[in-house]
Scaffold this motif. Sequence first.
Motif, PDB file in Angstrom:
ATOM      1  N   ASP A  93      -6.078  -0.203  13.505  1.00 40.40           N
ATOM      2  CA  ASP A  93      -6.665  -0.204  14.923  1.00 40.40           C
ATOM      3  C   ASP A  93      -7.711  -1.341  15.454  1.00 40.40           C
ATOM      4  N   GLU A  94      -6.649  -1.966  16.048  1.00 43.55           N
ATOM      5  CA  GLU A  94      -6.829  -3.549  16.697  1.00 43.55           C
ATOM      6  C   GLU A  94      -8.711  -3.524  17.131  1.00 43.55           C
ATOM      7  N   LYS A  95      -8.802  -2.629  17.233  1.00 41.99           N
ATOM      8  CA  LYS A  95     -11.025  -2.514  18.284  1.00 41.99           C
ATOM      9  C   LYS A  95     -11.546  -0.932  16.907  1.00 41.99           C
ATOM     10  N   GLY A  96     -11.080  -1.013  15.988  1.00 38.92           N
ATOM     11  CA  GLY A  96     -11.021   0.096  15.111  1.00 38.92           C
ATOM     12  C   GLY A  96     -12.495  -0.452  14.218  1.00 38.92           C
ATOM     13  N   ALA A  97     -12.547  -1.677  13.606  1.00 40.12           N
ATOM     14  CA  ALA A  97     -13.985  -2.516  13.337  1.00 40.12           C
ATOM     15  C   ALA A  97     -15.214  -2.138  14.268  1.00 40.12           C
ATOM     16  N   ALA A  98     -15.258  -2.204  15.144  1.00 44.45           N
ATOM     17  CA  ALA A  98     -16.204  -2.358  16.701  1.00 44.45           C
ATOM     18  C   ALA A  98     -15.877  -0.974  16.901  1.00 44.45           C
ATOM     19  N   ALA A 141       1.318  -1.450   0.102  1.00 44.72           N
ATOM     20  CA  ALA A 141       0.137  -0.137  -0.093  1.00 44.72           C
ATOM     21  C   ALA A 141       1.034   1.192   0.094  1.00 44.72           C
ATOM     22  N   LEU A 142       0.330   2.696  -0.486  1.00 39.81           N
ATOM     23  CA  LEU A 142       1.220   3.430  -0.778  1.00 39.81           C
ATOM     24  C   LEU A 142       0.614   4.169   0.418  1.00 39.81           C
ATOM     25  N   LEU A 143       1.438   5.737   1.218  1.00 32.25           N
ATOM     26  CA  LEU A 143       0.945   6.126   2.036  1.00 32.25           C
ATOM     27  C   LEU A 143       0.936   7.705   0.933  1.00 32.25           C
ATOM     28  N   ARG A 150     -16.743  11.958  -5.524  1.00 34.86           N
ATOM     29  CA  ARG A 150     -16.008  10.362  -5.598  1.00 34.86           C
ATOM     30  C   ARG A 150     -14.261  10.271  -4.932  1.00 34.86           C
ATOM     31  N   ALA A 151     -14.101  11.885  -5.631  1.00 40.51           N
ATOM     32  CA  ALA A 151     -12.784  11.776  -3.600  1.00 40.51           C
ATOM     33  C   ALA A 151     -13.318  11.400  -2.309  1.00 40.51           C
ATOM     34  N   GLN A 152     -14.334  12.114  -1.786  1.00 41.91           N
ATOM     35  CA  GLN A 152     -14.458  11.969  -0.525  1.00 41.91           C
ATOM     36  C   GLN A 152     -14.998  10.538  -0.271  1.00 41.91           C
ATOM     37  N   TRP A 153     -15.832   9.246  -1.632  1.00 41.86           N
ATOM     38  CA  TRP A 153     -15.902   7.818  -1.061  1.00 41.86           C
ATOM     39  C   TRP A 153     -14.316   6.898  -1.126  1.00 41.86           C
ATOM     40  N   HIS A 154     -13.719   8.031  -2.197  1.00 41.16           N
ATOM     41  CA  HIS A 154     -12.505   6.732  -1.904  1.00 41.16           C
ATOM     42  C   HIS A 154     -11.238   7.186  -0.375  1.00 41.16           C
ATOM     43  N   ASP A 155     -11.676   8.551  -0.003  1.00 42.10           N
ATOM     44  CA  ASP A 155     -10.920   8.499   0.903  1.00 42.10           C
ATOM     45  C   ASP A 155     -11.652   8.284   1.879  1.00 42.10           C
ATOM     46  N   LEU A 156     -13.446   8.010   2.221  1.00 45.51           N
ATOM     47  CA  LEU A 156     -13.856   7.377   3.866  1.00 45.51           C
ATOM     48  C   LEU A 156     -13.505   5.470   3.168  1.00 45.51           C
ATOM     49  N   PHE A 157     -13.854   5.404   1.735  1.00 45.84           N
ATOM     50  CA  PHE A 157     -13.018   3.981   1.845  1.00 45.84           C
ATOM     51  C   PHE A 157     -11.605   3.892   2.391  1.00 45.84           C
ATOM     52  N   TRP A 158     -11.067   4.308   2.224  1.00 45.36           N
ATOM     53  CA  TRP A 158      -9.372   4.185   2.567  1.00 45.36           C
ATOM     54  C   TRP A 158      -9.132   3.903   3.807  1.00 45.36           C
ATOM     55  N   THR A 159      -9.845   5.269   4.310  1.00 45.07           N
ATOM     56  CA  THR A 159      -9.903   5.699   5.773  1.00 45.07           C
ATOM     57  C   THR A 159     -10.398   4.702   6.769  1.00 45.07           C
ATOM     58  N   VAL A 160     -10.970   3.673   5.959  1.00 50.02           N
ATOM     59  CA  VAL A 160     -11.659   2.844   7.263  1.00 50.02           C
ATOM     60  C   VAL A 160     -11.218   1.612   6.831  1.00 50.02           C
ATOM     61  N   HIS A 161     -10.575   1.383   6.056  1.00 52.73           N
ATOM     62  CA  HIS A 161      -9.308  -0.101   5.347  1.00 52.73           C
ATOM     63  C   HIS A 161      -8.112   0.670   6.536  1.00 52.73           C
ATOM     64  N   THR A 184       0.306   4.324  11.006  1.00 52.25           N
ATOM     65  CA  THR A 184      -0.635   3.851  11.692  1.00 52.25           C
ATOM     66  C   THR A 184      -2.075   4.993  12.284  1.00 52.25           C
ATOM     67  N   VAL A 185      -3.100   4.499  12.496  1.00 51.24           N
ATOM     68  CA  VAL A 185      -4.191   5.164  12.714  1.00 51.24           C
ATOM     69  C   VAL A 185      -4.568   4.903  13.757  1.00 51.24           C
ATOM     70  N   THR A 186      -5.855   5.444  14.651  1.00 54.31           N
ATOM     71  CA  THR A 186      -6.656   5.115  14.963  1.00 54.31           C
ATOM     72  C   THR A 186      -8.069   5.504  15.103  1.00 54.31           C
ATOM     73  N   PHE A 187      -9.056   5.118  15.499  1.00 58.59           N
ATOM     74  CA  PHE A 187     -10.151   5.501  15.098  1.00 58.59           C
ATOM     75  C   PHE A 187     -10.634   6.677  15.949  1.00 58.59           C
ATOM     76  N   GLU A 188     -10.501   7.150  16.855  1.00 55.04           N
ATOM     77  CA  GLU A 188     -10.663   8.275  17.727  1.00 55.04           C
ATOM     78  C   GLU A 188      -9.553   9.204  16.287  1.00 55.04           C
ATOM     79  N   GLU A 189      -8.046   9.733  16.058  1.00 59.29           N
ATOM     80  CA  GLU A 189      -8.273  10.582  15.236  1.00 59.29           C
ATOM     81  C   GLU A 189      -8.261  10.918  13.766  1.00 59.29           C
ATOM     82  N   LYS A 190      -9.050   9.355  13.285  1.00 55.86           N
ATOM     83  CA  LYS A 190      -9.989   9.936  11.627  1.00 55.86           C
ATOM     84  C   LYS A 190     -11.441   9.569  12.415  1.00 55.86           C
ATOM     85  N   TRP A 191     -12.125   8.905  13.042  1.00 66.30           N
ATOM     86  CA  TRP A 191     -13.120   9.297  12.753  1.00 66.30           C
ATOM     87  C   TRP A 191     -14.077  10.546  12.627  1.00 66.30           C
ATOM     88  N   PRO A 192     -13.196  11.449  13.444  1.00 57.86           N
ATOM     89  CA  PRO A 192     -14.080  13.201  12.883  1.00 57.86           C
ATOM     90  C   PRO A 192     -14.124  13.991  10.813  1.00 57.86           C
TER      91      PRO A 192
END
Length: 77
Positions: free
Chosen positions: A53-58, A2-4, A36-47, A11-19
Motif C-alpha cells: 500500500d503506497e500510503k500504508g506506513a502513513a 516471500a511466501l504467501l 506468538r502467532a498473533q505477534w507474528h501475524d501482526l508483524f507480517w501484516t504490517v510488513h 497485494t493488500v491495502t490498509f483498509e482491508e487489513k487494519w480491522p
Amino acid sequence: MALLKVGEKSTVTFEEKWPSMRPTVLRLLRQEPVTRAQWHDLFWTVHKVCLWDEKGAARIRTALQDDILSFITGVQA
C-alpha cells in the motif's frame, strides 16, 4: 522470495487489513498478553501493508496515533 499463505493475494491495502490488526495492537497497548502467532501475524501484516500500500506506513502511523491518544485519554479520565 516471500511466501504467501494459502489463498492469500499478493497485494493488500490498509483498509482491508487494519480491522484484523487493530485487536492485537490494542492488546499490546493495554499490555495484555498476545500469542506468538498473533505477534507474528501482526508483524507480517504490517510488513505487507507497508510494502504493497503506497500510503500504508502513513496510515498505520495515523491509526496508531489515534489509538494511543484514545488510550491516554481513557486512562486519564
